[in-house]
Design a protein around this motif. Structure first.
Motif, PDB file in Angstrom:
ATOM      1  N   UNK A 177       1.856   1.401   4.222  1.00 45.72           N
ATOM      2  CA  UNK A 177       0.589   1.901   3.709  1.00 45.72           C
ATOM      3  C   UNK A 177      -0.537   1.726   4.717  1.00 45.72           C
ATOM      4  N   UNK A 178      -0.688   0.507   5.267  1.00 51.12           N
ATOM      5  CA  UNK A 178      -1.780   0.254   6.201  1.00 51.12           C
ATOM      6  C   UNK A 178      -1.659   1.090   7.461  1.00 51.12           C
ATOM      7  N   UNK A 191      -9.686   2.614  -4.098  1.00 44.78           N
ATOM      8  CA  UNK A 191      -9.283   1.228  -3.885  1.00 44.78           C
ATOM      9  C   UNK A 191      -7.932   1.160  -3.179  1.00 44.78           C
ATOM     10  N   UNK A 192      -7.623   0.014  -2.562  1.00 45.16           N
ATOM     11  CA  UNK A 192      -6.299  -0.153  -1.927  1.00 45.16           C
ATOM     12  C   UNK A 192      -5.207  -0.255  -2.984  1.00 45.16           C
ATOM     13  N   UNK A 193      -3.942  -0.242  -2.584  1.00 43.59           N
ATOM     14  CA  UNK A 193      -2.830  -0.223  -3.544  1.00 43.59           C
ATOM     15  C   UNK A 193      -2.780  -1.421  -4.486  1.00 43.59           C
ATOM     16  N   UNK A 233     -13.196   8.637   8.455  1.00 42.53           N
ATOM     17  CA  UNK A 233     -11.926   9.011   7.804  1.00 42.53           C
ATOM     18  C   UNK A 233     -10.800   7.992   7.992  1.00 42.53           C
ATOM     19  N   UNK A 234     -11.076   6.723   7.650  1.00 42.29           N
ATOM     20  CA  UNK A 234     -10.054   5.682   7.658  1.00 42.29           C
ATOM     21  C   UNK A 234     -10.196   4.866   6.386  1.00 42.29           C
ATOM     22  N   UNK A 235      -9.113   4.214   5.976  1.00 36.06           N
ATOM     23  CA  UNK A 235      -9.147   3.447   4.746  1.00 36.06           C
ATOM     24  C   UNK A 235      -9.092   4.346   3.527  1.00 36.06           C
ATOM     25  N   UNK A 236      -8.899   3.775   2.331  1.00 36.68           N
ATOM     26  CA  UNK A 236      -8.768   4.596   1.119  1.00 36.68           C
ATOM     27  C   UNK A 236      -9.972   5.487   0.867  1.00 36.68           C
ATOM     28  N   UNK A 290      -4.734 -16.737   3.914  1.00 32.76           N
ATOM     29  CA  UNK A 290      -5.174 -15.338   3.917  1.00 32.76           C
ATOM     30  C   UNK A 290      -6.559 -15.252   3.306  1.00 32.76           C
ATOM     31  N   UNK A 291      -7.247 -14.147   3.579  1.00 32.46           N
ATOM     32  CA  UNK A 291      -8.480 -13.845   2.846  1.00 32.46           C
ATOM     33  C   UNK A 291      -8.574 -12.332   2.666  1.00 32.46           C
ATOM     34  N   UNK A 292      -9.249 -11.937   1.584  1.00 33.71           N
ATOM     35  CA  UNK A 292      -9.361 -10.514   1.245  1.00 33.71           C
ATOM     36  C   UNK A 292     -10.642 -10.295   0.468  1.00 33.71           C
ATOM     37  N   UNK A 293     -11.312  -9.190   0.761  1.00 37.22           N
ATOM     38  CA  UNK A 293     -12.486  -8.820  -0.031  1.00 37.22           C
ATOM     39  C   UNK A 293     -12.107  -8.786  -1.509  1.00 37.22           C
ATOM     40  N   UNK A 294     -12.985  -9.302  -2.360  1.00 40.13           N
ATOM     41  CA  UNK A 294     -12.744  -9.311  -3.805  1.00 40.13           C
ATOM     42  C   UNK A 294     -13.044  -7.920  -4.356  1.00 40.13           C
ATOM     43  N   UNK A 295     -12.030  -7.061  -4.379  1.00 38.10           N
ATOM     44  CA  UNK A 295     -12.230  -5.684  -4.827  1.00 38.10           C
ATOM     45  C   UNK A 295     -12.614  -5.589  -6.301  1.00 38.10           C
ATOM     46  N   UNK A 296     -11.901  -6.252  -7.222  1.00 41.51           N
ATOM     47  CA  UNK A 296     -12.292  -6.152  -8.631  1.00 41.51           C
ATOM     48  C   UNK A 296     -13.682  -6.733  -8.902  1.00 41.51           C
TER      49      UNK A 296
END
Length: 263
Positions: free
Chosen positions: A1-2, A163-165, A211-214, A135-141
């Motif tokens: 996906x990425x 949003x990402x998968x 034009x990158x990312x979801x 790991x770290x990730x943006x808090x999407x929800x």
């Protein structure tokens, strides 16, 4: 996906690189890993975080993998990554033997993986007993992504999600559960907060709609009229200060744990 969503290292740098470096600096400070460690940067993208590891952690060595050859090419071109080894690879199926590293991390990757539990298990496998996995990730929800205002505008127009998968895996409690299920010990979580500032609306629009990312791929498929509707909706709702700057806060959830000592 990425490897399909992120293939342009230069564009990613403008979209997310500046924000990921701010969050990455706070992340490595929170990790507080000793110097002279062997690091694995799984899903290194265009090398923004790899550069932070080398600059801030005095590693003995850094190996960085990513599925996108285009991103790897950009990562290799960074002045601060000359000592890193870059190679193609999948965080869910790491091409390394057991106990190959002291530290294994994924920076802003986990929500884009089809099977995050496999990546957690693989990092635990390739890091030695007593080593660190994080790991770290943006808090999407929770609205923590730097492109959250754009995603909200898209949602308000009843268009498809940008949003990402796996957005829910970015919640702090979900990360903790994932790390514990991987068998990691002394698991801790943290929230990393950074300021996001654009000079004006055009800076926000031109940076966030590449034009990158979801969200970028979705906008790239829109008609001219749809893009104008989105632009108008954003213009009316973005937080603007007295100088016309777009200013808000983004935040990421982080998790770290120690690999149990092996007999």
């Amino acid at each position: 996906m990425a490897d399909q969503l992120f293939t342009d290292g230069k564009a990613y740098e403008r979209l997310m690189g500046r924000w990921s470096r701010l969050a990455g600096a706070a992340f490595v400070d929170w990790l507080n890993v000793p110097k002279a460690m062997r690091w694995l940067d799984a899903g290194c993208g265009n090398g923004a975080f790899t550069e932070e590891i080398i600059a801030r952690c005095a590693p003995a060595e850094v190996t960085a993998i990513d599925p996108s050859e285009e991103q790897l090419a950009y990562a290799r071109s960074r002045p601060g990554t000359k000592t890193a080894e870059f190679r193609a690879g999948d965080a869910q199926n790491l091409p390394f033997g057991d106990d190959s590293f002291d530290v294994g991390i994924m920076a802003l990757v986990i929500s884009f993986l089809p099977e995050p539990h496999k990546a957690a298990g693989e990092l635990t496998r390739v890091v030695r007993g007593g080593g660190w996995v994080a790991t770290y990730m943006w808090d999407f929800p929770g609205g923590g992504s730097p492109v959250y205002p754009l995603n909200q505008a898209i949602k308000s127009l009843d268009w498809d999600s940008a949003l990402p998968p796996n957005p829910m895996i970015s919640r702090g409690e979900a990360m903790r559960e994932l790390w514990e299920r991987a068998g990691l010990k002394s698991v801790e979580t943290a929230v990393i907060r950074i300021p996001v500032v654009f000079s004006d609306f055009d800076d926000f629009w031109n940076s966030s709609t590449l034009p990158i990312g979801p969200q970028g791929k979705l906008i790239d498929r829109m008609s001219i009229d749809e893009k104008e509707r989105l632009r108008t909706r954003l213009h009316d709702h973005l937080p603007t200060d007295a100088d016309g700057r777009i200013v808000y806060e983004s935040f990421a959830n982080a998790v770290k744990g120690r690999v149990p000592l092996r007999e």
